[in-house]
Design a protein around this motif. Structure first.
Motif, PDB file in Angstrom:
ATOM      1  N   PRO A  30     -17.673   9.970  26.862  1.00  0.00           N
ATOM      2  CA  PRO A  30     -18.161  11.220  27.461  1.00  0.00           C
ATOM      3  C   PRO A  30     -19.666  11.399  27.337  1.00  0.00           C
ATOM      4  CG  PRO A  30     -16.907  11.638  25.438  1.00  0.00           C
ATOM      5  CD  PRO A  30     -16.671  10.205  25.807  1.00  0.00           C
ATOM      6  N   VAL A  31     -20.287  10.764  26.314  1.00  0.00           N
ATOM      7  CA  VAL A  31     -21.745  10.876  26.200  1.00  0.00           C
ATOM      8  C   VAL A  31     -22.409  10.215  27.392  1.00  0.00           C
ATOM      9  CG1 VAL A  31     -23.764  10.313  24.807  1.00  0.00           C
ATOM     10  CG2 VAL A  31     -21.629  10.951  23.685  1.00  0.00           C
ATOM     11  N   GLU A  32     -21.939   9.022  27.777  1.00  0.00           N
ATOM     12  CA  GLU A  32     -22.525   8.346  28.940  1.00  0.00           C
ATOM     13  C   GLU A  32     -22.173   9.089  30.225  1.00  0.00           C
ATOM     14  OE1 GLU A  32     -22.541   4.057  31.275  1.00  0.00           O
ATOM     15  OE2 GLU A  32     -21.769   4.190  29.237  1.00  0.00           O
ATOM     16  N   GLN A  33     -20.967   9.609  30.293  1.00  0.00           N
ATOM     17  CA  GLN A  33     -20.595  10.398  31.464  1.00  0.00           C
ATOM     18  C   GLN A  33     -21.531  11.602  31.617  1.00  0.00           C
ATOM     19  OE1 GLN A  33     -16.486  11.403  30.879  1.00  0.00           O
ATOM     20  NE2 GLN A  33     -15.763   9.294  31.136  1.00  0.00           N
ATOM     21  N   GLY A  34     -21.882  12.215  30.477  1.00  0.00           N
ATOM     22  CA  GLY A  34     -22.821  13.324  30.515  1.00  0.00           C
ATOM     23  C   GLY A  34     -24.189  12.894  30.992  1.00  0.00           C
ATOM     24  N   ALA A  46     -23.191  17.939  32.452  1.00  0.00           N
ATOM     25  CA  ALA A  46     -23.602  17.078  31.351  1.00  0.00           C
ATOM     26  C   ALA A  46     -23.395  17.784  30.013  1.00  0.00           C
ATOM     27  CB  ALA A  46     -25.067  16.692  31.522  1.00  0.00           C
ATOM     28  N   VAL A  47     -23.821  19.046  29.947  1.00  0.00           N
ATOM     29  CA  VAL A  47     -23.675  19.812  28.705  1.00  0.00           C
ATOM     30  C   VAL A  47     -22.204  19.952  28.333  1.00  0.00           C
ATOM     31  CG1 VAL A  47     -23.981  22.099  27.669  1.00  0.00           C
ATOM     32  CG2 VAL A  47     -25.867  21.047  28.944  1.00  0.00           C
ATOM     33  N   ASP A  48     -21.351  20.202  29.321  1.00  0.00           N
ATOM     34  CA  ASP A  48     -19.911  20.352  29.054  1.00  0.00           C
ATOM     35  C   ASP A  48     -19.322  19.066  28.483  1.00  0.00           C
ATOM     36  OD1 ASP A  48     -19.998  22.940  29.956  1.00  0.00           O
ATOM     37  OD2 ASP A  48     -19.244  22.469  31.973  1.00  0.00           O
ATOM     38  N   ARG A  49     -19.782  17.915  28.940  1.00  0.00           N
ATOM     39  CA  ARG A  49     -19.268  16.642  28.439  1.00  0.00           C
ATOM     40  C   ARG A  49     -19.790  16.332  27.035  1.00  0.00           C
ATOM     41  NH1 ARG A  49     -19.574  16.246  33.932  1.00  0.00           N
ATOM     42  NH2 ARG A  49     -17.889  15.108  35.003  1.00  0.00           N
ATOM     43  N   TRP A  50     -20.995  16.795  26.735  1.00  0.00           N
ATOM     44  CA  TRP A  50     -21.587  16.489  25.424  1.00  0.00           C
ATOM     45  C   TRP A  50     -21.096  17.414  24.317  1.00  0.00           C
ATOM     46  CZ3 TRP A  50     -27.082  16.380  27.948  1.00  0.00           C
ATOM     47  CH2 TRP A  50     -27.279  15.127  28.546  1.00  0.00           C
ATOM     48  N   ALA A  56     -17.834  17.393  17.228  1.00  0.00           N
ATOM     49  CA  ALA A  56     -17.083  16.446  16.405  1.00  0.00           C
ATOM     50  C   ALA A  56     -17.986  15.589  15.525  1.00  0.00           C
ATOM     51  CB  ALA A  56     -16.219  15.557  17.297  1.00  0.00           C
ATOM     52  N   GLY A  57     -19.316  15.680  15.727  1.00  0.00           N
ATOM     53  CA  GLY A  57     -20.241  14.964  14.849  1.00  0.00           C
ATOM     54  C   GLY A  57     -20.958  13.791  15.466  1.00  0.00           C
ATOM     55  N   ASP A  58     -20.877  13.586  16.784  1.00  0.00           N
ATOM     56  CA  ASP A  58     -21.575  12.478  17.433  1.00  0.00           C
ATOM     57  C   ASP A  58     -23.068  12.793  17.492  1.00  0.00           C
ATOM     58  OD1 ASP A  58     -22.811  11.086  19.882  1.00  0.00           O
ATOM     59  OD2 ASP A  58     -20.919  10.018  19.649  1.00  0.00           O
ATOM     60  N   ALA A  59     -23.892  11.957  16.836  1.00  0.00           N
ATOM     61  CA  ALA A  59     -25.327  12.248  16.729  1.00  0.00           C
ATOM     62  C   ALA A  59     -26.025  12.179  18.078  1.00  0.00           C
ATOM     63  CB  ALA A  59     -25.984  11.278  15.749  1.00  0.00           C
ATOM     64  N   ASP A  60     -25.642  11.226  18.952  1.00  0.00           N
ATOM     65  CA  ASP A  60     -26.268  11.140  20.272  1.00  0.00           C
ATOM     66  C   ASP A  60     -25.988  12.399  21.081  1.00  0.00           C
ATOM     67  OD1 ASP A  60     -27.357   8.647  19.822  1.00  0.00           O
ATOM     68  OD2 ASP A  60     -25.666   7.564  20.686  1.00  0.00           O
ATOM     69  N   GLY A  72     -33.879  23.926  28.723  1.00  0.00           N
ATOM     70  CA  GLY A  72     -33.237  24.970  29.501  1.00  0.00           C
ATOM     71  C   GLY A  72     -32.551  24.449  30.741  1.00  0.00           C
ATOM     72  N   ARG A  73     -31.847  23.332  30.608  1.00  0.00           N
ATOM     73  CA  ARG A  73     -31.123  22.745  31.740  1.00  0.00           C
ATOM     74  C   ARG A  73     -29.633  22.710  31.408  1.00  0.00           C
ATOM     75  NH1 ARG A  73     -35.109  17.664  33.371  1.00  0.00           N
ATOM     76  NH2 ARG A  73     -36.934  18.950  33.849  1.00  0.00           N
ATOM     77  N   GLY A  74     -28.854  23.357  32.254  1.00  0.00           N
ATOM     78  CA  GLY A  74     -27.424  23.452  32.005  1.00  0.00           C
ATOM     79  C   GLY A  74     -27.061  24.583  31.061  1.00  0.00           C
ATOM     80  N   VAL A  75     -28.043  25.095  30.343  1.00  0.00           N
ATOM     81  CA  VAL A  75     -27.892  26.223  29.421  1.00  0.00           C
ATOM     82  C   VAL A  75     -29.193  27.026  29.472  1.00  0.00           C
ATOM     83  CG1 VAL A  75     -26.262  25.129  27.815  1.00  0.00           C
ATOM     84  CG2 VAL A  75     -28.728  24.802  27.504  1.00  0.00           C
ATOM     85  N   THR A  76     -29.145  28.228  28.927  1.00  0.00           N
ATOM     86  CA  THR A  76     -30.374  29.017  28.810  1.00  0.00           C
ATOM     87  C   THR A  76     -31.255  28.413  27.720  1.00  0.00           C
ATOM     88  OG1 THR A  76     -29.184  31.023  29.463  1.00  0.00           O
ATOM     89  CG2 THR A  76     -31.309  31.313  28.355  1.00  0.00           C
ATOM     90  N   ALA A  77     -32.542  28.246  28.015  1.00  0.00           N
ATOM     91  CA  ALA A  77     -33.462  27.678  27.021  1.00  0.00           C
ATOM     92  C   ALA A  77     -33.405  28.500  25.739  1.00  0.00           C
ATOM     93  CB  ALA A  77     -34.886  27.647  27.576  1.00  0.00           C
ATOM     94  N   ASP A  78     -33.240  27.792  24.613  1.00  0.00           N
ATOM     95  CA  ASP A  78     -33.092  28.474  23.322  1.00  0.00           C
ATOM     96  C   ASP A  78     -33.556  27.519  22.230  1.00  0.00           C
ATOM     97  OD1 ASP A  78     -32.233  29.643  20.919  1.00  0.00           O
ATOM     98  OD2 ASP A  78     -30.456  30.522  21.834  1.00  0.00           O
ATOM     99  N   LEU A  79     -34.790  27.727  21.711  1.00  0.00           N
ATOM    100  CA  LEU A  79     -35.333  26.822  20.703  1.00  0.00           C
ATOM    101  C   LEU A  79     -34.561  26.879  19.394  1.00  0.00           C
ATOM    102  CD1 LEU A  79     -39.228  26.910  21.076  1.00  0.00           C
ATOM    103  CD2 LEU A  79     -37.683  24.999  21.482  1.00  0.00           C
ATOM    104  N   ASN A  80     -33.936  28.016  19.098  1.00  0.00           N
ATOM    105  CA  ASN A  80     -33.134  28.098  17.872  1.00  0.00           C
ATOM    106  C   ASN A  80     -31.893  27.211  17.973  1.00  0.00           C
ATOM    107  OD1 ASN A  80     -34.780  29.963  16.459  1.00  0.00           O
ATOM    108  ND2 ASN A  80     -33.923  31.653  17.645  1.00  0.00           N
ATOM    109  N   GLN A  81     -31.235  27.226  19.141  1.00  0.00           N
ATOM    110  CA  GLN A  81     -30.091  26.342  19.356  1.00  0.00           C
ATOM    111  C   GLN A  81     -30.550  24.877  19.354  1.00  0.00           C
ATOM    112  OE1 GLN A  81     -26.810  26.582  19.716  1.00  0.00           O
ATOM    113  NE2 GLN A  81     -26.590  28.796  19.559  1.00  0.00           N
TER     114      GLN A  81
END
Length: 323
Positions: A30-34, A46-50, A56-60, A72-81
Motif C-alpha cells: 500500500p505504500v507504493e500504491q500511495g 495516497a494519504v488513505d493508503r498510507w 501500524a508502525g511502517d516508517a516509510d 497540505g496535500r490530501g489533508v489540511t496543512a498542519d505542522l503539528n501533525q
C-alpha cells in the motif's frame, strides 16, 4: 548584540528543497500504491493508503504522512501533525524523517528539542540543518552562543549551494571578527575531514600538516534502501557555467585594500599557497606580512572594498582587508 534571523519564507524555502516520499519495493504494497496515487495527483487517495501502515508502525508510510501534512496535500496543512509523523519515523532510524523532524521542531518553536536532531543531520552534511543550527549558534537561540561554530556551519551549508546560507553568511561577515572567521573556516575544514570528503576547504590559519584523505570505500548495505520518488516540483537542473573568457589587462588602482587568503606559522607554506593561487589574481602582487608567529598572505592592491570582495568571489577562504 546583533542577530541573524531566519524568516519564515527563508526557512520554508530551505525545507522545501528535498520533499520526497518513501516508496516500498513490492508492487502490491500500500505504500507504493500511495506513491503512485500521489504521482497521479490523487493526494487524498495516497494519504488513505498510507494511513493504515503508518498507524501500524511502517516508517516509510509515517514519513510520507508527515510530508502530506507539511505540504497540505490530501489533508489540511498542519505542522503539528507533520511533526508527530516525522517523530514516529525518526525514532525508528528513518534518516529523511530525522532531517525533517529537527527542522519542523525548529519551525514549531521547539528550539531546545530541535538541537539534538539538527546536530545529527548537520554531522551527516545536511545543508538545511547546518543553516538552521548555525543561525541558532550565532543568535544564541535555544543554544549557547558560539560564533566560531556558527560560521563553520553556515560556511559548509553555503558551499553546498543553499542560497539562504549564503545570504546569512554575508550578514555574519559584518559582525564576526577576522580572527573568529579564521577559526570558523578552520573548523569547517575539520568537519569536512571528519565526514571523509575528498576536497575539504583550503587550509587557513592552521599550522598542522594536512591529514591524508582516506580512499572512499563501498560497503554493501545489509538491506536495500527503498527508492525515493519526488512528490513536489521537479528538481532544478543548473546549467553548466560558461567557460571564463581570457582575462583582459586592467589598470590597477591602489585604494589601500587587499585580500587575505591564508595565514601560516611556516613561511614556506605561505609561499606554497601563493604558488597555487597566483593565477587567480592576474596583475596583482603578493605581500607576506608577519603577525606574531603567523605569516599572513595578502594580495593586492585594490581600489575599494567592493573590488576586493569581487576578487574573493572565486577563492575560499578569502577576506577583504582595509587600509
Amino acid at each position: 548584540m546583533k542577530s541573524v534571523w531566519i524568516t519564515a519564507g527563508a526557512l520554508a524555502a530551505a525545507m522545501a528543497m528535498t520533499p520526497a516520499c518513501a516508496q516500498a519495493q513490492t508492487q502490491d504494497n500500500p505504500v507504493e500504491q500511495g506513491v503512485k496515487a500521489w504521482q497521479s495527483g490523487d493526494y487524498k487517495g495516497a494519504v488513505d493508503r498510507w494511513r493504515g501502515p503508518a498507524v501500524a508502525g511502517d516508517a516509510d508510510a509515517q514519513f510520507n504522512l508527515g510530508q502530506a501534512y507539511k505540504l497540505g496535500r490530501g489533508v489540511t496543512a498542519d505542522l503539528n501533525q507533520a511533526e508527530d509523523w516525522y517523530r514516529r519515523a525518526a525514532v525508528q532510524g528513518h534518516v529523511q524523517a530525522q532531517d525533517n523532524y529537527g527542522l519542523t521542531l525548529f519551525q514549531n518553536g521547539k528550539r531546545t528539542q530541535a538541537v539534538e536532531w539538527l546536530k545529527r543531520s548537520s554531522s551527516r552534511g545536511e545543508p538545511r540543518a547546518q543553516f538552521v543550527l548555525g543561525t541558532m549558534y550565532f543568535n544564541g537561540d535555544g543554544i549557547d552562543r558560539d560564533w566560531v561554530r556558527a560560521y563553520a556551519l553556515i560556511v559548509r551549508s553555503s558551499q553546498s549551494g543553499l542560497p539562504q546560507a549564503s545570504a546569512a553568511l554575508a550578514q555574519m561577515d559584518r559582525y564576526i571578527s577576522l580572527q573568529d572567521r579564521q577559526q570558523g573556516l578552520t573548523l569547517a575544514r575539520r568537519y569536512e575531514e571528519e565526514q571523509g570528503r575528498p576536497q575539504p576547504p583550503v587550509q587557513f590559519a592552521d599550522n598542522t600538516p594536512p591529514k591524508p584523505q582516506p580512499k572512499p570505500q563501498t560497503k554493501p548495505d545489509a538491506k536495500p534502501r527503498p527508492a525515493q520518488v519526488a512528490i513536489a516540483d521537479k528538481p532544478v537542473v543548473k546549467p553548466a557555467p560558461p567557460k571564463p573568457a581570457p582575462p583582459k589587462p586592467a589598470v590597477v588602482r591602489d585604494g589601500g585594500w587587499k585580500v587575505q587568503v591564508g595565514a601560516f606559522g611556516d613561511p614556506g607554506n605561505a609561499r606554497k599557497l601563493w604558488g597555487q593561487l597566483a593565477g587567480r589574481f592576474p596583475g596583482r602582487q603578493v605581500y607576506y606580512v608577519k603577525a606574531g608567529n603567523l605569516t599572513r598572505v595578502l594580495v593586492g592592491p585594490y581600489a575599494s572594498r567592493a573590488e576586493a570582495s569581487g576578487a574573493c568571489a572565486s577563492v575560499k577562504p578569502c577576506v577583504p582587508v582595509g587600509p
